[in-house]
Structure formats: structure tokens, C-alpha cells
Design an enzyme around this catalytic site. Sequence first.
Site, PDB file in Angstrom:
ATOM      1  N   HIS A   1      -2.665   1.099   7.272  1.00  0.00           N
ATOM      2  CA  HIS A   1      -2.974   1.116   5.838  1.00  0.00           C
ATOM      3  C   HIS A   1      -3.015   2.545   5.293  1.00  0.00           C
ATOM      4  O   HIS A   1      -3.736   3.395   5.823  1.00  0.00           O
ATOM      5  CB  HIS A   1      -4.300   0.417   5.551  1.00  0.00           C
TER       6      HIS A   1
ATOM      7  N   ASP B   1      -7.666   4.827  -3.271  1.00  0.00           N
ATOM      8  CA  ASP B   1      -6.819   3.809  -2.643  1.00  0.00           C
ATOM      9  C   ASP B   1      -6.576   2.685  -3.646  1.00  0.00           C
ATOM     10  O   ASP B   1      -7.485   1.931  -3.967  1.00  0.00           O
ATOM     11  CB  ASP B   1      -7.508   3.272  -1.391  1.00  0.00           C
TER      12      ASP B   1
ATOM     13  N   CYS C   1       0.801  -1.226   0.000  1.00  0.00           N
ATOM     14  CA  CYS C   1       0.000   0.000   0.000  1.00  0.00           C
ATOM     15  C   CYS C   1       0.831   1.273   0.000  1.00  0.00           C
ATOM     16  O   CYS C   1       0.499   2.234  -0.706  1.00  0.00           O
ATOM     17  CB  CYS C   1      -0.995   0.009   1.154  1.00  0.00           C
TER      18      CYS C   1
END
Length: 284
Positions: free
Chosen positions: A114, A131, A75
Site C-alpha cells: 500500500h 493517504d 492507491c
Amino acid sequence: MTSDRDRLPDLDAYLARIGWTGERRPTAGVLRSVHRAHALGIPFENLDPVLGSAPSLALADLEAKLVRGGRGGYCYEHNTLLAAALTALGFRITLLCARVVVGAGPGDIRPRTHMLMLAEVPGEATPYLADVGFGSLGALLEPIPLVAGAELHDAPRRHRLVNTPHDGPLARWELQAYTADGAWESQYAFTLEPFEAPDYEVINWHIATNPRSPFSRRVYAQRTTPDTHISLTGRTLTVTTPDGTHEERELADGDEVLRVLAADFGIHLPPGTLLPEQEGEGEA
């Protein structure tokens, strides 16, 4: 907030990597199409931590690895790259951090690890949650407006944002994905507190090097195509179709894992790379 120093050095190379050729203006349509192209164009993987190092989040290194090097990332890498590209296209970006809740047991409280972001479109009052680094079937393919109750049909997926109660002073948002079983499943929770690059440097180091982190102990790779979602967890390869049907098979050894990573995920490691034995799943 991002700044000029966060702009991607070679925007042309990035857009070529994700196969995007539209008009370079900061519009909602451009945001959606770039987001989807990135999600479909660059795989998710954690091979650097498995091989014993924390991946660099410097833009030049991300460009070398994800754009030019035939690799993917997790991520912090994906969303740092996307944030820089969107900034170069004229969007205003605010970086955020979420607490992953999918798969957590009752009463479990996971750390906020995250990375995600808000993208503001000039002339629009409502920002979008963006995202491209959540490596799972519940990941967004397109950004979703930051509106409580908003639903997004980012075909073949479906998402919504809800506000959920908690004890903090900031509103708590939760991204939910609609499952093949016909239920809304929570993916992660976040507030709108801005995070900065040094915050992710610390979190990245923890996730990549902590011996209890699942990302340092076994291979995770994900690739989404218009027709399928392919995932590799350890040596278990799973192919899932949009209707939820999936097939699994166990790979024989590390050599087969490397072959599958190259053939099915487009992830190419240097000749002679040896993967360590896969360990059990831990808690980050």
C-alpha cells in the site's frame, strides 16, 4: 523524495477536478483541505486490472485518466497524483509503503503493497501522514500528524497513530480507525523507510497482474461523500451512513454494474466495455 520531474503538469485542472479553490500556499490548512477535497472528489476503483491491464503511473496518464477522463484509480494512482500536486504547492513529500493488516487472520503476514506518504509543512517540525488511496471505510479523510498516540477527528471518521512492537530496526507505525462498534481497528502498518517511483512500478505490476491478487479478479469501487460511503465489491453494492448503518443489494449483471459505476460513483468507461465474470477473493 519527489523532485521537479514529479510535479503535476496541470495543477489548475487537478484542483478543478477536486473542487478546491483556496490559496496556493504550503500550510497545514491547505494540506488538510486539499487532502479532503481529493478524498471526496475522486473515486477509488480497480477497473484496469479487472479488464486485464496494469494502470500507468506516469503523471500525464494519471492526469488523463483521473483528472480529465471521468475515472478513479487505486492507491498508486491516487497517491502518485496527490504527491505531485502537493509538491507543486510547495510541500516536501516522502513516499512510503505499508502492510495492510485490516481483515488479516492471526499470524497472517501480507506483503507491503500500500502506497502512502509523509508531507512536511514548511516551518513545522512534525510531518503529516497523508493517504487518499486506501479504498475503505477506514481511510483517512484528512492527514494526521506523525505523533505516537495522535488522534484525528476527520469527521465523520476518527483515526489514531500508534507505535507497535516488532523485530526490525525502524519504528513500526500503525494507523487505526474507530469503528461504529466503539473499537479501534488496525488498518495498516508501516515504517519510515523511503520508497521511490520504481518500487511502486514493481508493486503495481504485481497487484494488477498476479492471478492471485484480489484486485485482478473482481471489481472494487469506493466513493465517499459528506453523508455516505458507497462501495462495490464484485456485484455487491453497499451504502454506509456515518452511524455505521448500511444497506446492501446485489446487482444483476455486468451491465448493471457499469450503470451503477457511472450513476453512483461517477466512473465512466468507454462505450462497449464488457466486464468479465467476477471471481472469488484472492490473496495479493
